[in-house]
Design an enzyme around this catalytic site. Structure first.
Site, PDB file in Angstrom:
ATOM      1  N   LYS A  35      44.881 -18.987   0.761  1.00 47.36           N
ATOM      2  CA  LYS A  35      43.429 -19.226   0.837  1.00 47.36           C
ATOM      3  C   LYS A  35      42.699 -18.327  -0.158  1.00 47.36           C
ATOM      4  CE  LYS A  35      43.267 -15.946   4.672  1.00 47.36           C
ATOM      5  NZ  LYS A  35      43.356 -15.776   6.129  1.00 47.36           N
ATOM      6  N   TYR A  77      23.207   4.054 -15.820  1.00 45.41           N
ATOM      7  CA  TYR A  77      21.987   3.903 -15.008  1.00 45.41           C
ATOM      8  C   TYR A  77      21.713   5.142 -14.173  1.00 45.41           C
ATOM      9  CZ  TYR A  77      21.621  -1.055 -16.139  1.00 45.41           C
ATOM     10  OH  TYR A  77      21.474  -2.248 -16.798  1.00 45.41           O
TER      11      TYR A  77
HETATM   12  C1  LIG Z   1      44.474 -15.001   6.330  1.00 38.42           C
HETATM   13  C2  LIG Z   1      45.345 -15.364   7.464  1.00 38.42           C
HETATM   14  C3  LIG Z   1      46.710 -15.102   7.408  1.00 38.42           C
HETATM   15  C4  LIG Z   1      47.356 -14.257   6.329  1.00 38.42           C
HETATM   16  O1  LIG Z   1      47.090 -12.913   6.640  1.00 38.42           O
HETATM   17  P1  LIG Z   1      47.622 -11.684   5.787  1.00 38.42           P
HETATM   18  O2  LIG Z   1      47.072 -10.507   6.518  1.00 38.42           O
HETATM   19  O3  LIG Z   1      47.059 -11.805   4.424  1.00 38.42           O
HETATM   20  O4  LIG Z   1      49.110 -11.713   5.798  1.00 38.42           O
HETATM   21  C5  LIG Z   1      47.512 -15.598   8.437  1.00 38.42           C
HETATM   22  N1  LIG Z   1      46.960 -16.266   9.479  1.00 38.42           N
HETATM   23  C6  LIG Z   1      45.630 -16.498   9.577  1.00 38.42           C
HETATM   24  C7  LIG Z   1      45.112 -17.234  10.742  1.00 38.42           C
HETATM   25  C8  LIG Z   1      44.779 -16.041   8.586  1.00 38.42           C
HETATM   26  O5  LIG Z   1      43.461 -16.242   8.700  1.00 38.42           O
END
Ligand SMILES: *Cc1c(COP(=O)(O)O)cnc(C)c1O
Length: 368
Positions: free
Chosen positions: A42, A263
């Protein structure tokens, strides 16, 4: 320094090592024992580029990819093997049922009674059992049905109206092996799973893979660990570094003693110092609050001085002695000497945010 072939070539670069990524996948798959090893890709594979990452992982045998939004999943159709599944963690947005059904590799993770009901209706409309996963909340109060709701749907026969391929839950503190919530969530998941004994189950993210065999069930869903972040707090990181972020010098100068930099003049040079301005700033996701950090040139640490700007960062190059950096020289910001986890710790955040923040102006370069 070779001549850039394009304008993009002349800017900041995120090098992504596909061999390190693949080694991490193999390590996680081994650690998961008999369970299948999926991948969370994702948010554009945490900023690394979902299409290249998913294709590389598919070469290692990965067939279960986890996205947040259906639009992210759709972008991988045609890029991953035909027998791969694209799970949509954020659920089935109301009104997208028919669109989702049109893409057979998409597996919506049903997070509510309403979503389950809508998917049963769509299955009936299509005249076939559409694939689905069911998320049951075991203590995060974020997504998913309560155990009671899941039981009720099962008793009403609603869940047999589609093709339930996975029951899953998510751990709130998996990176902290000592957290009491891990065992509590495991017990809650085992209890509800009894009612779904014939359906494959998944509980562990990447950190959960390191909590012990009891957490692996049938499928694990690592993300951050694949990309080199440490899955367990306060331990030596078993993962390989996957990313290297570098930015080119665009100007160098001698800052006179007493002159201020950037800045609001928060830094005043205590003595004359050679400085280099590099082409990266918070507009690229190089966080403004990362001011206490450094760039690295051939392993030499060059402290950041003054505020990080939107497009530029200034480095104190005194440590290089007589050697002056030249426009086009690349300075490393994420590397073995300054990992995403270290940048996160110094910036009051987590490595996930450091990686996902890296913006679209930064070219992704895939290296073997
Ligand atoms: C993002 C997510 C993962 C992956 O998690 P990591 O901590 O990056 O290994 C797995 N399951 C769900 C439901 C998630 O939202």
């Amino acid at each position: 320094m070779t001549k850039p072939a394009s304008f993009e070539d002349a800017g900041a670069v995120l090098d992504v090592s596909l061999s390190a990524l693949k080694s991490n996948y193999r390590l996680l798959a081994k650690q998961a024992g008999a369970a299948r090893c999926g991948a969370s890709v994702k948010a554009d594979a945490y900023g690394l580029g979902a299409s290249s990452v998913a294709q590389a992982l598919a070469e290692e045998g990965c067939r279960d990819f986890f996205l947040a939004h259906p639009s992210e999943a759709k972008r991988l159709v045609g890029l991953v093997p035909d027998d791969a599944r694209l799970f949509v963690l954020n659920g089935l947005p109301k009104g997208t049922e028919a669109l989702t059904a049109d893409l057979p590799q998409l597996v919506p993770v049903l997070n509510s009674v309403a979503q389950a009901e809508a998917w049963a209706v769509e299955s009936q409309r299509q005249g076939r059992a559409l694939p689905a996963a069911l998320h049951i909340d075991t203590g995060m109060s974020r997504l998913g049905l309560s155990a009671g709701e899941a039981m009720r749907l099962k008793q009403e026969g609603l869940l047999s109206r589609f093709d339930l391929q996975l029951v899953m839950s998510h751990l709130a503190s998996a990176e902290d092996a000592g957290a009491v919530s891990n065992k509590r969530q495991l017990d809650a998941f085992i209890a509800i799973r009894v009612a779904f004994a014939d359906v494959p189950a998944s509980l562990a993210n990447g950190s959960g893979v390191f909590l012990g065999a009891a957490y692996a069930f049938d499928l694990v869903r690592p993300g951050a660990a694949l990309y080199g972040l440490n899955p367990q707090a306060n331990t030596t990181n078993p993962m390989h570094q996957v990313v290297r972020l570098s930015a080119p010098v665009i100007q160098n100068r001698m800052v006179e003693a007493g002159a201020s930099v950037g800045y609001n003049g928060i830094f005043t040079a205590p003595r004359a110092m050679p400085a280099a301005t590099i082409a990266i700033g918070y507009g690229d996701g190089w966080l403004r609050r990362a001011g206490g950090l450094a760039g690295f040139f051939e392993g030499v640490r060059l402290p950041i001085i003054g505020r990080i700007s939107m497009d530029t960062t200034v480095l104190d190059c005194s440590a290089l002695g007589k050697r002056l950096l030249q426009p086009g020289d690349h300075v490393e910001l994420l590397c073995e000497s300054q990992t995403p986890d270290q940048v996160a710790a110094a910036s009051g955040t987590i490595g996930y945010e450091i990686l996902t923040a890296i913006g679209s102006r930064v070219r992704r370069n895939y290296v073997a």
